[in-house]
Design an enzyme around this catalytic site. Structure first.
Site, mmCIF file in Angstrom:
data_model
loop_
_atom_site.group_PDB
_atom_site.id
_atom_site.type_symbol
_atom_site.label_atom_id
_atom_site.label_comp_id
_atom_site.label_asym_id
_atom_site.label_seq_id
_atom_site.Cartn_x
_atom_site.Cartn_y
_atom_site.Cartn_z
ATOM 1 N N ARG A 229 0.587 -1.114 0.134
ATOM 2 C CA ARG A 229 -0.103 -0.061 0.103
ATOM 3 C C ARG A 229 0.790 1.187 0.105
ATOM 4 O O ARG A 229 1.768 1.183 0.788
ATOM 5 C CB ARG A 229 -0.790 0.109 1.180
ATOM 6 C CG ARG A 229 -1.985 -0.988 1.150
ATOM 7 C CD ARG A 229 -3.157 -0.772 0.064
ATOM 8 N NE ARG A 229 -4.257 -1.737 0.428
ATOM 9 C CZ ARG A 229 -4.139 -2.756 -0.719
ATOM 10 N NH1 ARG A 229 -3.278 -2.951 -1.554
ATOM 11 N NH2 ARG A 229 -5.456 -3.505 -0.458
ATOM 12 N N HIS A 277 -1.357 -0.758 -10.048
ATOM 13 C CA HIS A 277 -2.048 -1.636 -9.103
ATOM 14 C C HIS A 277 -2.336 -3.025 -9.832
ATOM 15 O O HIS A 277 -3.419 -3.533 -9.622
ATOM 16 C CB HIS A 277 -3.126 -0.799 -8.437
ATOM 17 C CG HIS A 277 -3.577 -1.599 -6.869
ATOM 18 N ND1 HIS A 277 -3.675 -1.005 -5.790
ATOM 19 C CD2 HIS A 277 -3.565 -2.975 -6.457
ATOM 20 C CE1 HIS A 277 -3.919 -1.704 -4.697
ATOM 21 N NE2 HIS A 277 -3.789 -2.765 -5.182
#
Ligand code: NAP
Length: 314
Positions: A229, A277
């Protein structure tokens, strides 16, 4: 006939119908109904909901809800949105996801190990310049996080011949992996990591854990892969370390704000590879099977799979 299962996606979630279809296919004996389509009696009867970044208000409309099963592996947003709650949260632990992530870790570790960013730059400048070769055995990969994904990544890195070190909250014993635990041992891992791979969950303890002081602990010329993250790494500290040449390259799949805005510095930094991502996308079909198995076992025995620990946030 069991009570219905609520399906609770965030409003506007584009893949909601595809998920509903996959879940219904994996659980033909269950009645799975989007929360918005439930009548009052159905909503009152619900004990379990399958969620994808749900709006907490939607869950609040299910008074008998006992537990929720997220279709994502990372639950930091869910934990933050729900705040203090008695609800049991089950996250996705899918061996396919771990395999996909391990593949990505190996691919991008090899990308850095075999100097692909440097050769791409050299080609742009028509520069014929062989760089020195290092065996994988002479290179240490440090893994931050030795959970479902970190452990799978450690196995493929070992098989590829790298020296592997790993860091977790509680000490792990993994064959061929030198394991470190707790914040007091983090520097020991960093000091020897030529390539650092982040696979930590985002929690209050891991937010900003890779700050300027920690990045400075890495050997000069070290490289970073963040597949966890964005906020785990302090962005300004990362930029400084790259600008100063202390860090040679960073592969970033995750960011504080996604999608990354067009004016973000990362896009144009010569020592950064930006990925949208994609290191380990959830496989809807295998994930639906995992959710189905967990619900089936709960129906048969009343026992839940391991739940998220509200104190640690993962
Ligand atoms: P997991 O099984 O919960 O493992 C987390 C690991 O991190 C554990 O080893 C844990 O230590 C360690 N850890 C947590 N807090 C720590 C702390 N304060 N200090 C040291 N170690 C700490 O999670 P996972 O399934 O491997 O997933 C990890 C993360 O990957 C997810 O949370 C998600 O954010 C991210 N992810 C990214 C993608 C992508 O496409 N980019 C896809 C899926 C997941 P213990 O073993 O001691 O508990």
């Amino acid at each position: 006939m069991s009570e219905p299962i609520a399906f609770v996606p965030r409003a506007g979630f584009e893949q909601a119908d595809a998920w509903l279809g996959a879940l219904r296919q994996a659980m033909p004996g269950e009645t799975i109904v989007p929360v918005g389509a439930m009548g009052e009696a159905q909503r009152r009867a619900v004990k379990v909901a399958i969620v994808a970044n749900p709006d907490p208000q939607d869950l609040g409309a299910l008074p008998g809800l006992c537990w929720i099963h997220s279709v994502w592996a990372g639950v930091e947003r869910l934990v933050a949105d729900l705040g203090e709650t008695d609800l049991k949260i089950v996250r996705l632990v899918d061996p396919q996801l771990a395999t996909t992530m391990a593949e990505a870790v190996l691919a991008w570790t090899l990308y850095l190990h075999r100097d692909m960013p440097a050769y791409a730059r050299q080609q742009r400048d028509a520069l014929w310049h062989p760089l020195p070769y290092r065996r994988p055995g002479a290179r240490t990969v440090g893994l931050l996080g030795l959970g479902a994904l970190g452990e799978a990544a450690a196995a493929v890195l070992r098989a590829a011949g790298f020296q592997v070190r790993g860091w977790s909250r509680q000490r792990k014993a993994i064959e061929g992996v030198e394991c470190f635990a707790g914040v007091q041992e983090l520097d020991l891992l960093l000091e020897r990591s030529d390539i650092l791979v982040c696979l930590l969950p985002l929690t209050p303890q891991t937010t900003g854990v890779l700050d300027a002081a920690r990045l400075a602990r890495l050997p000069r010329g070290a490289q970073l892969i963040n597949f966890a993250r964005g906020p785990i790494v302090v962005e300004a500290a990362l930029k400084d370390a790259l600008d100063a040449g202390h860090l040679r390259h960073a592969v970033l799949d995750v960011f504080k704000r996604e999608p990354l805005s067009a004016d973000a510095w990362e896009w144009r930094h010569p020592a950064v590879t930006v990925l949208p991502h994609i290191s380990a996308p959830t496989d809807r079909e295998t994930a639906a099977q995992i959710v189905a198995g967990n619900i089936r076992r709960w129906r048969a025995s009343g026992v839940l799979p391991p739940t998220v620990d509200a104190r640690t946030g993962y």
